[in-house]
Write a protein that holds these residues in place. Structure first.
Motif, PDB file in Angstrom:
ATOM      1  N   ASP A  22       0.826  -1.213   0.000  1.00  0.00           N
ATOM      2  CA  ASP A  22       0.000   0.000   0.000  1.00  0.00           C
ATOM      3  C   ASP A  22       0.858   1.261   0.000  1.00  0.00           C
ATOM      4  OD1 ASP A  22      -2.410  -1.394  -0.076  1.00  0.00           O
ATOM      5  OD2 ASP A  22      -2.554  -1.499   2.110  1.00  0.00           O
ATOM      6  N   ALA A  25       2.213   1.612  -3.587  1.00  0.00           N
ATOM      7  CA  ALA A  25       1.138   2.022  -4.500  1.00  0.00           C
ATOM      8  C   ALA A  25       0.772   3.491  -4.278  1.00  0.00           C
ATOM      9  CB  ALA A  25      -0.084   1.126  -4.306  1.00  0.00           C
ATOM     10  N   ALA A  26       0.669   3.913  -3.014  1.00  0.00           N
ATOM     11  CA  ALA A  26       0.330   5.309  -2.710  1.00  0.00           C
ATOM     12  C   ALA A  26       1.425   6.256  -3.190  1.00  0.00           C
ATOM     13  CB  ALA A  26       0.096   5.481  -1.210  1.00  0.00           C
ATOM     14  N   ASP A  29       1.227   6.618  -6.756  1.00  0.00           N
ATOM     15  CA  ASP A  29      -0.097   7.116  -7.152  1.00  0.00           C
ATOM     16  C   ASP A  29      -0.787   6.153  -8.115  1.00  0.00           C
ATOM     17  OD1 ASP A  29      -2.199   8.902  -6.982  1.00  0.00           O
ATOM     18  OD2 ASP A  29      -1.509  10.113  -8.681  1.00  0.00           O
ATOM     19  N   VAL A  30      -0.752   4.866  -7.736  1.00  0.00           N
ATOM     20  CA  VAL A  30      -1.432   3.828  -8.516  1.00  0.00           C
ATOM     21  C   VAL A  30      -2.260   2.978  -7.554  1.00  0.00           C
ATOM     22  CG1 VAL A  30       0.395   3.751 -10.266  1.00  0.00           C
ATOM     23  CG2 VAL A  30       0.440   2.137  -8.354  1.00  0.00           C
ATOM     24  N   SER A  31      -3.122   2.166  -8.099  1.00  0.00           N
ATOM     25  CA  SER A  31      -3.950   1.302  -7.264  1.00  0.00           C
ATOM     26  C   SER A  31      -3.177   0.044  -6.863  1.00  0.00           C
ATOM     27  CB  SER A  31      -5.210   0.896  -8.028  1.00  0.00           C
ATOM     28  OG  SER A  31      -4.869   0.033  -9.094  1.00  0.00           O
ATOM     29  N   ARG A  32      -3.666  -0.579  -5.820  1.00  0.00           N
ATOM     30  CA  ARG A  32      -3.094  -1.852  -5.372  1.00  0.00           C
ATOM     31  C   ARG A  32      -3.224  -2.903  -6.483  1.00  0.00           C
ATOM     32  NH1 ARG A  32      -2.173  -4.155  -0.119  1.00  0.00           N
ATOM     33  NH2 ARG A  32      -2.548  -6.397  -0.134  1.00  0.00           N
ATOM     34  N   ALA A  33      -4.342  -2.861  -7.202  1.00  0.00           N
ATOM     35  CA  ALA A  33      -4.558  -3.807  -8.306  1.00  0.00           C
ATOM     36  C   ALA A  33      -3.495  -3.644  -9.391  1.00  0.00           C
ATOM     37  CB  ALA A  33      -5.946  -3.618  -8.891  1.00  0.00           C
ATOM     38  N   LEU A  34      -3.123  -2.389  -9.667  1.00  0.00           N
ATOM     39  CA  LEU A  34      -2.092  -2.152 -10.686  1.00  0.00           C
ATOM     40  C   LEU A  34      -0.742  -2.674 -10.205  1.00  0.00           C
ATOM     41  CD1 LEU A  34      -1.491  -0.979 -13.471  1.00  0.00           C
ATOM     42  CD2 LEU A  34      -0.946   1.184 -12.360  1.00  0.00           C
TER      43      LEU A  34
END
Length: 195
Positions: A22, A25-26, A29-34
């Motif tokens: 997390d 990803a933060a 600036d992308v999603s956890r899925a990405l």
């Protein structure tokens, strides 16, 4: 690339265990899925981030070989320190990777950087078959460079030019000491010391 850069920045400021998916990803600036589209685990991105940092540093070693060997050595050290200074987080993460989270993969990445540095020095000195003592000397010197640069990045209590010159002088002193025990090294140091 964005995920790797974010990971490098985080690993350069925090231990591996304190950086979560997390967090990466933060920071990117992308999603956890990405994140999971490209990497299956924290350890996988950690190794990939180390490799990315290592490749950037190794590329610095490939500067053209121009001028006397001592000038080339100063140039190599300058490139190494410039990389460390402008990519401090990546540099710290790279070196921490070999000791804090020691795995076969992280150790291999750090060792690859060291091998490239030693190989570049030997190639520029024209040494095709170094003696065991010569290799030991260069490997010990790379440890000095790594440790000194990490300390310098934290303290900044010495001008960078002085640091570069001191590290080259350290190499010459170590090689000179080795030359007392090794004829091949003595021949190379005689060539290097000539103006």
């Amino acid at each position: 690339m964005q995920l790797l850069q974010a990971a490098i920045e985080l690993y350069g400021t925090r231990p591996y265990e304190q950086v979560s998916i997390d967090d990466i990803a933060a920071a990117a600036d992308v999603s956890r899925a990405l994140f999971y589209r490209y990497f299956s685990s924290p350890s996988e991105i950690y190794v990939a981030a180390l490799r990315f940092a290592a490749d950037g540093l190794i590329a610095r070693f490939a500067a053209p070989a121009e001028g006397p060997l001592l000038d080339q050595l100063r140039s190599l050290i300058g490139e190494f320190i410039a990389f460390a200074e402008s990519h401090a987080a990546a540099f710290v993460a790279l070196l921490r990777g070999g000791s804090v989270v020691a795995t076969a993969e992280t150790g291999a990445v750090v060792d690859d950087v060291r091998r490239h540095a030693v190989a570049e020095i030997l190639a520029r000195a024209g040494v095709k078959e170094p003696s065991p003592l010569a290799l030991l000397t260069l490997n010990c010197w790379t440890a000095v460079v790594e440790g000194t640069t990490l300390t310098w990045l934290q303290e900044r209590n010495l001008p960078r030019q002085d640091l570069e010159n001191w590290l080259v002088d350290q190499l010459l002193a170590m090689v000179s000491a080795t030359a007392a025990y090794d004829a091949g090294t003595a021949k190379v140091i005689g060539t290097v010391a000539r103006p």
